[in-house]
Scaffold this active site. Structure first.
Site, PDB file in Angstrom:
ATOM      1  N   HIS A  26       0.845  -1.193   0.000  1.00 58.08           N
ATOM      2  CA  HIS A  26       0.000   0.000   0.000  1.00 58.08           C
ATOM      3  C   HIS A  26       0.882   1.244   0.000  1.00 58.08           C
ATOM      4  O   HIS A  26       1.257   1.745   1.069  1.00 58.08           O
ATOM      5  CB  HIS A  26      -0.903   0.013   1.227  1.00 58.08           C
ATOM      6  CG  HIS A  26      -1.838  -1.158   1.317  1.00 58.08           C
ATOM      7  ND1 HIS A  26      -1.401  -2.429   1.643  1.00 58.08           N
ATOM      8  CD2 HIS A  26      -3.182  -1.254   1.114  1.00 58.08           C
ATOM      9  CE1 HIS A  26      -2.440  -3.252   1.642  1.00 58.08           C
ATOM     10  NE2 HIS A  26      -3.521  -2.573   1.329  1.00 58.08           N
ATOM     11  N   HIS A  66      -1.903  -1.016   7.170  1.00 60.70           N
ATOM     12  CA  HIS A  66      -1.590  -1.378   5.783  1.00 60.70           C
ATOM     13  C   HIS A  66      -0.529  -0.434   5.204  1.00 60.70           C
ATOM     14  O   HIS A  66       0.198  -0.803   4.290  1.00 60.70           O
ATOM     15  CB  HIS A  66      -2.849  -1.344   4.918  1.00 60.70           C
ATOM     16  CG  HIS A  66      -3.601  -0.052   4.994  1.00 60.70           C
ATOM     17  ND1 HIS A  66      -4.530   0.192   5.975  1.00 60.70           N
ATOM     18  CD2 HIS A  66      -3.541   1.071   4.244  1.00 60.70           C
ATOM     19  CE1 HIS A  66      -5.032   1.402   5.817  1.00 60.70           C
ATOM     20  NE2 HIS A  66      -4.435   1.956   4.780  1.00 60.70           N
ATOM     21  N   GLY A 114      -2.857  -4.860  12.197  1.00 60.99           N
ATOM     22  CA  GLY A 114      -3.459  -5.354  10.980  1.00 60.99           C
ATOM     23  C   GLY A 114      -4.928  -4.984  10.919  1.00 60.99           C
ATOM     24  O   GLY A 114      -5.352  -4.204  10.066  1.00 60.99           O
ATOM     25  N   LEU A 116      -8.104  -3.057  11.206  1.00 61.24           N
ATOM     26  CA  LEU A 116      -8.327  -1.617  11.352  1.00 61.24           C
ATOM     27  C   LEU A 116      -9.118  -1.307  12.625  1.00 61.24           C
ATOM     28  O   LEU A 116     -10.020  -2.031  13.014  1.00 61.24           O
ATOM     29  CB  LEU A 116      -9.061  -1.075  10.129  1.00 61.24           C
ATOM     30  CG  LEU A 116      -8.235  -1.049   8.840  1.00 61.24           C
ATOM     31  CD1 LEU A 116      -9.086  -0.599   7.661  1.00 61.24           C
ATOM     32  CD2 LEU A 116      -7.020  -0.147   8.981  1.00 61.24           C
ATOM     33  N   GLY A 156     -10.646   3.988   7.402  1.00 65.50           N
ATOM     34  CA  GLY A 156     -11.040   2.631   7.792  1.00 65.50           C
ATOM     35  C   GLY A 156     -11.128   2.483   9.295  1.00 65.50           C
ATOM     36  O   GLY A 156     -12.069   1.868   9.818  1.00 65.50           O
ATOM     37  N   ASN A 185      -8.050  11.518   3.765  1.00 64.00           N
ATOM     38  CA  ASN A 185      -7.764  11.601   2.331  1.00 64.00           C
ATOM     39  C   ASN A 185      -8.963  11.252   1.461  1.00 64.00           C
ATOM     40  O   ASN A 185      -8.900  11.356   0.233  1.00 64.00           O
ATOM     41  CB  ASN A 185      -6.563  10.721   1.965  1.00 64.00           C
ATOM     42  CG  ASN A 185      -6.780   9.248   2.275  1.00 64.00           C
ATOM     43  OD1 ASN A 185      -7.883   8.724   2.123  1.00 64.00           O
ATOM     44  ND2 ASN A 185      -5.720   8.554   2.696  1.00 64.00           N
ATOM     45  N   HIS A 260      -3.956   3.048  -3.499  1.00 65.37           N
ATOM     46  CA  HIS A 260      -4.203   2.578  -2.138  1.00 65.37           C
ATOM     47  C   HIS A 260      -3.528   1.242  -1.857  1.00 65.37           C
ATOM     48  O   HIS A 260      -2.724   1.133  -0.927  1.00 65.37           O
ATOM     49  CB  HIS A 260      -5.710   2.466  -1.892  1.00 65.37           C
ATOM     50  CG  HIS A 260      -6.080   2.128  -0.480  1.00 65.37           C
ATOM     51  ND1 HIS A 260      -5.837   0.895   0.094  1.00 65.37           N
ATOM     52  CD2 HIS A 260      -6.681   2.861   0.479  1.00 65.37           C
ATOM     53  CE1 HIS A 260      -6.264   0.889   1.343  1.00 65.37           C
ATOM     54  NE2 HIS A 260      -6.782   2.074   1.602  1.00 65.37           N
ATOM     55  N   ARG A 357     -17.232 -18.158  39.793  1.00 64.01           N
ATOM     56  CA  ARG A 357     -17.055 -16.703  39.660  1.00 64.01           C
ATOM     57  C   ARG A 357     -16.799 -16.081  41.031  1.00 64.01           C
ATOM     58  O   ARG A 357     -16.035 -15.117  41.154  1.00 64.01           O
ATOM     59  CB  ARG A 357     -18.258 -16.056  38.977  1.00 64.01           C
ATOM     60  CG  ARG A 357     -19.570 -16.194  39.719  1.00 64.01           C
ATOM     61  CD  ARG A 357     -20.665 -15.330  39.127  1.00 64.01           C
ATOM     62  NE  ARG A 357     -21.958 -15.592  39.751  1.00 64.01           N
ATOM     63  CZ  ARG A 357     -23.003 -14.779  39.681  1.00 64.01           C
ATOM     64  NH1 ARG A 357     -22.907 -13.632  39.031  1.00 64.01           N
ATOM     65  NH2 ARG A 357     -24.129 -15.100  40.263  1.00 64.01           N
ATOM     66  N   GLU A 411     -17.125  -4.383  25.133  1.00 61.60           N
ATOM     67  CA  GLU A 411     -16.323  -5.604  25.244  1.00 61.60           C
ATOM     68  C   GLU A 411     -15.105  -5.585  24.316  1.00 61.60           C
ATOM     69  O   GLU A 411     -13.995  -5.932  24.722  1.00 61.60           O
ATOM     70  CB  GLU A 411     -17.183  -6.840  24.928  1.00 61.60           C
ATOM     71  CG  GLU A 411     -18.299  -7.105  25.906  1.00 61.60           C
ATOM     72  CD  GLU A 411     -19.607  -6.405  25.514  1.00 61.60           C
ATOM     73  OE1 GLU A 411     -20.637  -6.708  26.134  1.00 61.60           O
ATOM     74  OE2 GLU A 411     -19.583  -5.562  24.588  1.00 61.60           O
ATOM     75  N   HIS A 461     -20.456 -16.934  33.534  1.00 59.17           N
ATOM     76  CA  HIS A 461     -21.731 -17.424  32.985  1.00 59.17           C
ATOM     77  C   HIS A 461     -21.419 -18.324  31.793  1.00 59.17           C
ATOM     78  O   HIS A 461     -21.700 -18.005  30.649  1.00 59.17           O
ATOM     79  CB  HIS A 461     -22.643 -16.259  32.617  1.00 59.17           C
ATOM     80  CG  HIS A 461     -23.050 -15.433  33.803  1.00 59.17           C
ATOM     81  ND1 HIS A 461     -22.133 -14.753  34.567  1.00 59.17           N
ATOM     82  CD2 HIS A 461     -24.265 -15.196  34.358  1.00 59.17           C
ATOM     83  CE1 HIS A 461     -22.757 -14.118  35.549  1.00 59.17           C
ATOM     84  NE2 HIS A 461     -24.056 -14.378  35.457  1.00 59.17           N
ATOM     85  N   HIS A 473     -27.735 -15.800  25.476  1.00 61.96           N
ATOM     86  CA  HIS A 473     -26.728 -15.572  26.508  1.00 61.96           C
ATOM     87  C   HIS A 473     -25.971 -16.842  26.889  1.00 61.96           C
ATOM     88  O   HIS A 473     -25.006 -16.762  27.651  1.00 61.96           O
ATOM     89  CB  HIS A 473     -27.394 -15.001  27.768  1.00 61.96           C
ATOM     90  CG  HIS A 473     -27.729 -13.543  27.670  1.00 61.96           C
ATOM     91  ND1 HIS A 473     -28.457 -13.017  26.642  1.00 61.96           N
ATOM     92  CD2 HIS A 473     -27.410 -12.500  28.486  1.00 61.96           C
ATOM     93  CE1 HIS A 473     -28.594 -11.709  26.824  1.00 61.96           C
ATOM     94  NE2 HIS A 473     -27.959 -11.372  27.928  1.00 61.96           N
ATOM     95  N   ARG A 520     -21.772 -19.408  36.873  1.00 62.93           N
ATOM     96  CA  ARG A 520     -22.725 -18.620  37.651  1.00 62.93           C
ATOM     97  C   ARG A 520     -23.188 -19.418  38.870  1.00 62.93           C
ATOM     98  O   ARG A 520     -23.362 -18.863  39.957  1.00 62.93           O
ATOM     99  CB  ARG A 520     -23.932 -18.280  36.776  1.00 62.93           C
ATOM    100  CG  ARG A 520     -25.017 -17.500  37.490  1.00 62.93           C
ATOM    101  CD  ARG A 520     -26.295 -17.524  36.667  1.00 62.93           C
ATOM    102  NE  ARG A 520     -27.324 -16.645  37.203  1.00 62.93           N
ATOM    103  CZ  ARG A 520     -28.604 -16.666  36.823  1.00 62.93           C
ATOM    104  NH1 ARG A 520     -28.986 -17.532  35.903  1.00 62.93           N
ATOM    105  NH2 ARG A 520     -29.480 -15.850  37.345  1.00 62.93           N
TER     106      ARG A 520
END
Length: 665
Positions: A26, A66, A114, A116, A156, A185, A260, A357, A411, A461, A473, A520
């Site tokens: 690139h 990239h 790597g 994005l 990106g 750009n 690109h 837990r 997360e 859980h 879940h 749990r």
């Protein structure tokens, strides 16, 4: 003396030459961001090419990875151990200049970028670590932790959802040592981004609580320099929006997607050299320009000045200096192993029946006071994940001296930030969510493993035992995914003792991440000898055994170990010779020596049953095609846990029925 543009053109020339030689890569982004990079690296970046691991260096992250030839060019030009031959070997097998920057391959590369968006997330982690360590160690007139995190990112990265998660949190936490350069750009692989990316990016970051500097000419060195000075003066993280031309200097491909992700071609490179006034051959850097770029002398002086500051700090605060040195070296306290072992012995003697837990939280209460480097967190589930321990203190924008991050419902962002924290050094991050929502974080977990970072993932859980929340879940295939991830140790303890061992093992491991999977529901305590407790550390061990060679082996993990023990009792009463193997970590067991594995799972015993409330297919490697697996072949349902376990065959009667079939064969 060479001009700024001439120095920047050295990046452009090396980048287009290396991509052309590799016939892959690139060139556009390096050519477009070369002017920004020249100002930052020549005038602002605090670093020492002779010591890439200097603890108070500024961190530089190329989130749009990239464009890796931009970074490799910078490292070569400024004096890192990246040679012209390395640049000529771009993207080749075993090269120190792989297609995307890979942590551990190349001196000066701070993180693997790597996927994005994860680079900016790592950068937030770097900046968070700097702020926490500064609050914990700096004293009046002794600012020994004092560096910036700079990050380049493109359209990106901005489009990826993780950028929202982490940049929102960065603003909330006031990470003012984070300075991001947005390569605006207007081009991505598919062409002009206006058709699919019309966000008002400056307004978006202003809403996050960032200092935003819009419409900076990314090819005007003086404008860039002023923007960096303004960013350093801000009490907020800063986004510098740089208008650039992708493939700058290319007469026919500048500003187009054709620059690109593909080489410019020999003819276009010749035209580009002419347009830029770069009258030098491939990979040729004139001596006067090379001398202007060389940062080795300035880097040595910068580190020497800091070394003197640290010596004064050590004289004034010897204990703090020793602690900082230990933590930045990644070493645990000298007494940790012995105290943790004693805690495990105490847990074994106590014999509590509790949810794993809760056992995890108990382990944190025991280990936390021994480890001031712990930086915990949860994705808005602290009360369920039980990641808060008695010594936790939450971080805020005004007080970063604590040891706990309330990540919110982020997360993926949490996990990628933890990678940056671990890479920075001085802190051991752990973060939690439900096992099911590991799916949101999956790629960051993979990056932890790829970069061999000590990141601890707490996933609670863990099965259909979650119950009424239902199949959305209830994890089924997630453990198989984690266990088959190279360099990730996955633990699913069956009781408080195994939970304490899992935490200790993960904390002591230096060369990769761990996933700690907890229940749990309450789990029965399993009685063990000292030798059995010691063997938990080997990932799998004999928990219950018979006299002589067994005729049947039951293999289990987590909550299902209790079921296996009940089956053992019933079968033993029938006169059968049965063994129960608890295997809290298949990854750790798999790397044991052949003799130990044979002692646990003798090849002569083909009658085997694996019992786990997770995807069944994973267990064929341990039971063989002739064995039996009591596991999940579908998703769960919404119902109380005890009904679900019965519905899906996790019952004593079903285990005994399978055993009878095997033993009759």
């Amino acid at each position: 003396m060479p001009t700024r543009r001439e120095r920047a053109n050295a990046i452009r020339a090396l980048s287009m030459d290396a991509v052309q030689k590799a016939k892959s890569g690139h060139p556009g982004a390096p050519m477009g961001m070369a002017d920004i990079a020249e100002v930052l690296w020549c005038d602002h970046l605090q670093h020492n090419p002779a010591n890439p691991q200097w603890v108070n260096r500024d961190r530089f992250v190329l989130s749009n990875g990239h464009g890796s030839m931009l970074l490799y060019s910078l490292l070569h030009l400024t004096g890192y151990d990246v040679t012209l031959d390395d640049l000529k070997n771009f993207r080749q097998l075993h090269s120190r200049t792989p297609g995307h920057p890979e942590y551990g391959y190349t001196a000066g590369v701070e993180t693997t970028t790597g996927p994005l968006g994860q680079g900016i997330a790592n950068a937030v982690g770097f900046a968070l670590a700097e702020k926490v360590l500064a609050a914990q160690f700096n004293r009046e007139n002794h600012a020994i932790v004092d560096h910036y995190t700079y990050v380049f990112l493109g359209d990106g990265c901005m489009m990826e959802g993780i950028s929202h998660e982490v940049c929102s949190l960065a603003g909330t936490l006031g990470l003012n040592k984070l300075i991001a350069f947005y390569d605006d750009n207007g081009i991505s692989i598919d062409g002009n981004v206006q058709g699919w990316f019309g966000d008002d990016t400056p307004a978006r970051f202003t809403a996050y609580g960032w200092n935003v500097l819009p419409n900076i000419d990314g090819h005007d060195g003086e404008a860039i320099a002023k923007a960096i000075e303004a960013a350093k003066a801000s009490d907020k993280p800063t986004l510098i929006c740089c208008k650039t031309t992708i493939g700058f200097g290319s007469p026919n491909k500048a500003g187009k997607e054709s620059s690109h992700g593909a080489p410019l071609g020999d003819d276009e490179i010749a035209l580009t050299r002419k347009q830029l006034g770069w009258n030098h051959g491939p990979f040729e850097i004139p001596a006067d320009i090379a001398a202007e770029w060389d940062a080795t002398e300035a880097g040595a002086k910068a580190q020497a000045a800091w070394d003197a500051k640290f010596a004064a700090y050590a004289q004034a605060y010897p204990e703090l200096a020793a602690e900082y040195t230990r933590r930045m070296a990644g070493e645990l306290p000298a007494d940790f192993a012995a105290k943790a072992a004693q805690y495990i012995a105490d847990v074994a003697a106590k014999g509590e029946t509790i949810a794993s837990r809760k056992a995890s939280q108990n382990a944190l209460n025991a280990y936390g006071p021994l480890l001031p480097e712990l930086l915990g967190g949860s994705a808005d589930l602290a009360g369920s994940n039980l990641t808060l321990w008695k010594g936790c203190k939450g971080l805020t924008a005004d007080d970063a001296s604590g040891n706990y991050v309330f990540y919110g419902v982020r997360e993926f962002g949490m996990s990628a930030i933890m990678n940056g924290v671990a890479l920075h050094g001085g802190l051991i991050p752990y973060g939690a969510t439900f096992l099911m929502f590991m799916e949101y974080a999956r790629n960051a977990v993979r990056m932890s493993a790829l970069m061999k970072q000590r990141v601890l993932y707490v996933f609670t859980h863990d099965s259909i035992g979650l119950g009424e929340d239902g199949p959305t879940h209830q994890p089924v295939e997630q453990m198989a995914s984690l266990r088959t991830t190279p360099n990730l140790d996955t633990w699913r303890p069956c009781d408080a003792v195994e939970s304490a061992v899992a935490w200790k093992y993960a904390l002591e491991r230096k060369d990769g991440p761990s996933a700690l999977i907890f229940s749990r529901q309450n789990l029965d305590h399993q009685a063990r000898t000292e030798a059995q407790v010691a063997n938990i550390n080997r990932g799998g061990y004999v928990l219950k055994d018979c006299q002589g060679e067994p005729e049947l082996i039951l293999i289990s993990t987590g909550s299902e170990v209790g079921l296996a023990v009940k089956a053992y009792d019933a079968l033993t009463a029938q006169g059968r010779k049965v063994r129960v193997v608890s295997m809290p970590s298949t990854n750790v067991f798999d790397v044991q020596d052949a003799a130990y594995k044979q002692s646990v799972l003798p090849i002569e015993v083909g009658a085997r049953i694996a019992i786990e409330a997770a995807h069944a297919d994973f267990w064929y490697k341990y039971v063989g095609l002739d064995g039996r697996i009591i596991g999940m072949h579908s998703y769960g349902e919404s119902a109380p846990a005890e009904q679900l376990f019965a519905e899906f065959g996790f019952t004593l009667d079903n285990v005994l029925s399978c055993a009878a079939e095997l033993l009759e064969d």
